[in-house]
Design an enzyme around this catalytic site. Structure first.
Site, PDB file in Angstrom:
ATOM      1  N   ALA A  66       0.829  -1.200   0.000  1.00 23.71           N
ATOM      2  CA  ALA A  66       0.000   0.000   0.000  1.00 23.71           C
ATOM      3  C   ALA A  66       0.867   1.256   0.000  1.00 23.71           C
ATOM      4  O   ALA A  66       0.511   2.269  -0.581  1.00 23.71           O
ATOM      5  CB  ALA A  66      -0.935   0.007   1.205  1.00 23.71           C
ATOM      6  N   CYS A  67       2.019   1.174   0.645  1.00 25.68           N
ATOM      7  CA  CYS A  67       2.889   2.345   0.722  1.00 25.68           C
ATOM      8  C   CYS A  67       3.750   2.528  -0.518  1.00 25.68           C
ATOM      9  O   CYS A  67       4.536   3.459  -0.600  1.00 25.68           O
ATOM     10  CB  CYS A  67       3.757   2.289   1.983  1.00 25.68           C
ATOM     11  SG  CYS A  67       4.458   0.683   2.293  1.00 25.68           S
ATOM     12  N   SER A  68       3.593   1.641  -1.516  1.00 28.48           N
ATOM     13  CA  SER A  68       4.318   1.828  -2.774  1.00 28.48           C
ATOM     14  C   SER A  68       3.356   1.682  -3.943  1.00 28.48           C
ATOM     15  O   SER A  68       3.647   1.033  -4.928  1.00 28.48           O
ATOM     16  CB  SER A  68       5.486   0.845  -2.889  1.00 28.48           C
ATOM     17  OG  SER A  68       5.046  -0.483  -2.780  1.00 28.48           O
ATOM     18  N   TYR A  76       7.268  -5.615  -0.988  1.00 23.33           N
ATOM     19  CA  TYR A  76       8.416  -5.863  -0.113  1.00 23.33           C
ATOM     20  C   TYR A  76       7.953  -6.314   1.269  1.00 23.33           C
ATOM     21  O   TYR A  76       8.683  -6.980   1.995  1.00 23.33           O
ATOM     22  CB  TYR A  76       9.327  -4.635  -0.026  1.00 23.33           C
ATOM     23  CG  TYR A  76       8.769  -3.478   0.762  1.00 23.33           C
ATOM     24  CD1 TYR A  76       8.943  -3.409   2.146  1.00 23.33           C
ATOM     25  CD2 TYR A  76       8.064  -2.461   0.135  1.00 23.33           C
ATOM     26  CE1 TYR A  76       8.418  -2.358   2.871  1.00 23.33           C
ATOM     27  CE2 TYR A  76       7.547  -1.409   0.861  1.00 23.33           C
ATOM     28  CZ  TYR A  76       7.730  -1.358   2.225  1.00 23.33           C
ATOM     29  OH  TYR A  76       7.208  -0.319   2.945  1.00 23.33           O
TER      30      TYR A  76
END
Length: 122
Positions: A66-68, A76
């Site tokens: 979600a953070c990428s 990751y």
């Protein structure tokens, strides 16, 4: 509460998806221990990048964390959890919210099932 309603929709979506494609596996914590609007699903023998392409333009999902968002790289976070590159490359993150009706979610199950079946045949 909204959180409880979202969790119920997510759980129903997962049950319907698993019924349609029994070989699917959930990545990460069990349903009770995760965000109510999130599923990360392992689709055996199908690359996430190809599955994501087959879903367009009807359904948006991601193979990254979600953070990428926007990245086509495997998550990751998944790699850190079990260091299984192959599993990470065959997993997608599905997000839902209260704007998604039961009908929307059932449509999504059919779209995912059709995409998966087509890729498994090739």
């Amino acid at each position: 509460s909204e959180r409880k309603l979202l969790a119920e929709r997510r759980d129903g979506f997962w049950a319907a998806l698993k019924k349609e494609i029994p070989v699917l596996e959930l990545n990460g914590p069990n349903l009770n221990d995760r965000h109510p609007g999130n599923l990360n699903v392992y689709f055996p023998e199908v690359r996430a990048s190809e599955l994501l392409m087959s879903l367009q333009p009807q359904l948006c999902a991601s193979s990254g964390s979600a953070c990428s968002s926007g990245s086509i790289e495997p998550s990751y976070v998944l790699l850190a959890l079990d260091n299984n590159q192959q599993r990470a490359q065959c997993s997608i993150r599905l997000s839902l919210d209260l704007m998604n009706s039961q009908s929307d979610l059932l449509d999504a199950v059919q779209i995912l099932s059709a995409g998966y079946s087509k890729l498994k045949e090739n």
